[in-house]
Design an enzyme around this catalytic site. Sequence first.
Site, mmCIF file in Angstrom:
data_model
loop_
_atom_site.group_PDB
_atom_site.id
_atom_site.type_symbol
_atom_site.label_atom_id
_atom_site.label_comp_id
_atom_site.label_asym_id
_atom_site.label_seq_id
_atom_site.Cartn_x
_atom_site.Cartn_y
_atom_site.Cartn_z
ATOM 1 N N GLU A 1 79.951 29.807 20.052
ATOM 2 C CA GLU A 1 81.362 30.026 20.373
ATOM 3 C C GLU A 1 81.537 30.634 21.752
ATOM 4 O OE1 GLU A 1 85.384 29.490 19.199
ATOM 5 O OE2 GLU A 1 83.463 28.724 18.467
ATOM 6 N N HIS B 1 80.793 23.504 23.177
ATOM 7 C CA HIS B 1 79.806 23.384 22.091
ATOM 8 C C HIS B 1 78.834 22.239 22.373
ATOM 9 C CE1 HIS B 1 81.420 26.298 19.295
ATOM 10 N NE2 HIS B 1 82.610 25.718 19.251
ATOM 11 N N HIS C 1 87.156 23.037 24.787
ATOM 12 C CA HIS C 1 86.490 23.934 23.845
ATOM 13 C C HIS C 1 85.312 23.229 23.172
ATOM 14 C CE1 HIS C 1 86.510 27.249 20.805
ATOM 15 N NE2 HIS C 1 85.980 26.298 20.046
ATOM 16 N N GLU C 2 85.548 22.039 22.632
ATOM 17 C CA GLU C 2 84.478 21.324 21.940
ATOM 18 C C GLU C 2 83.401 20.849 22.913
ATOM 19 O OE1 GLU C 2 84.314 21.688 18.902
ATOM 20 O OE2 GLU C 2 86.369 22.349 18.540
#
Length: 489
Positions: free
Chosen positions: A285, A259, A255-256
Site C-alpha cells: 500500500e 501495486h 493507485h493500482e
Amino acid sequence: MSAYADLMAHQRETEALSHVAMRLGWDQETVMPRGAAAQRAEEMGVMEGLLHARRTDPRLGDWLERAAADDPAAEANLRHIRRSFERTARVPARLASELARVTSMAQGQWAEARAADDFPAFAPVLARVVALKREEAAALADGGDPYDALLDDYEPGATAAMLEDMFGALRPRLIALRDRALGAARQPSALSGTFDPDTQMGLSAGIARTFGYDTARGRIDRAVHPFSSGSGTDVRITTRTDPADPFNCIYSTIHEVGHACYEQTIDAAYLFTPLGRGVSMGVHESQSRIYENQLGRSRAFTGWLHGRMEQSFGALGMDPEAFYGTVNRLHRGYIRTEADEVQYNLHVLLRFDLEREMIAGRLEAADLSEAWDARFEADFGYRPPRAALGCLQDVHWSVGLFGYFPTYTLGNVYAGCLATALRDDLPDLDAALAAGDPSPATDWLAGRVQVHGGLYPPRDLIARACGQAPSEAPLLDYLEAKFGDIYAI
C-alpha cells in the site's frame, strides 16, 4: 539434490498453483458470467484444498530441518516457507477449503446486495464468513490473540496493540486538520461536467504507462472495486469510471499501478519463490499511495495533468493552480476509495475497530450496518443514507480479508516516510513531475523497495529505504503542510 533444492522445487510448483488461483479470482471479478458463481466456488474450494495439502506436506518439515542457506535470499526463503508451514499446519484442510468455497460465493452475493442496496440479503452469508474466520483465527492464534493471528497474514510482525498506538496518534491531528480546512475561508471548487468513460479509460491507460506500468506484462479492465492481481510477468489491474468524476478513474488507476509496478519490478530471479511477491500489504500500500498522492496529486504533476485533461475533455474552466486545489479538495463523502487524503485514514480506522469487534464476538454480522452507521456519524458528523454507501461498499469482508484494512493506513504511514527520504534525495523532482515524468521517483522506489520483493521483513525494508524506523510523524507533517498551503490555514 540437497534438502534446500528439494524444498524449492516443491515450492516452485506451489507458487505456480497459487498464481493460477489468483487468475481464477481475477476472472471472477472481471469477465466471469454471473451464472458461473456456484461452479467457481467449487473450483476455488478444490484449488485451496490442493494448496493447503502442498503447504502442509510432511516432507516440508524434514526439508526445513535439513536445509542450509548459503546466501541472504536462501535465508529469507527458508524464513517465509517455515512461517507458512507452521501457520498453515494449524488450519484444518476442511476449514481452508470451506473458507475458499464460502468466500467465493459470498463475493457474488455481496456484489448483488451492494447493487440492490440490501444489507439483510447479505447478512447471513457474512455471518457464515465471520464464523469461519473466527474458527481460523482461533486455530492460528494457538492461545494468542485471534485478531493478531489474522493481521499477521497481511503484515507479518504487526499487532493490533502496536497499530492502536499509531492510529491513536493519527486520529486527533487528522480530525483537527480536517475541521480547520473545512472551516477555512478559501475553499477549492469541485470539478463539474460530464466526462466520457471511454475517454477516461484511454487517458488513464496513458497515465499508467507514464508511471511505468508495462502493459506487455499486464492489462487494464473495469471492475466494481479496483484491484491489482498477479506478479512477475502477468500483473493485471482494474479501475472504474464515473461520467461525473474522472478523478475516480485516473487516481484509482495510478493507485493500482503502484501495486502493479511493485510486482513487475521484483527481481526476476525470485519468480515462483516466496520472495517473488510484495513482502506485506502495508509495504504494498505504501507504493500505491505514494504513486497516487505524493506524486500523482502533487502541484507539479497536477499541472501536467491539467493540460492532458483539457486535451481530452476540453476546457475545464480553471487554471493549473486552481486545478491542484480541486484535485486535493476536502469533501464530505461516504466511500473510502473516493476519500481525500486527510479523511481517508479515518475510514480505515472505523473498519479496523469494527472488524476487531466482529472477530472478538462482540459484534455480530446482523448488527454490522447499524454499528457502522453509528460509528460513521461519530467520526464524520453524518450518517450514510443507505448500506451501499456504508458497510456494503467494500468487498474485503465478503472474501474473508479480516486483518487487511489496517494495512491501508500503515501503507500511508510508510509512504510518508518514503516520500520524505525520496524528496531529500531528489531535490529537483518537481521539474520532472511538471513535465509528466515521475520516473526519478519511481526509479528510486524501484531500487529502494520494489526490487527486493520479500527479501527483508516489512519494517526493516522501510527502515533500510528511509534510513530510520517507520513513524506516523512524516505523514502528519506532510498532510499539515500540504493542506495548510491549499486552504491558507
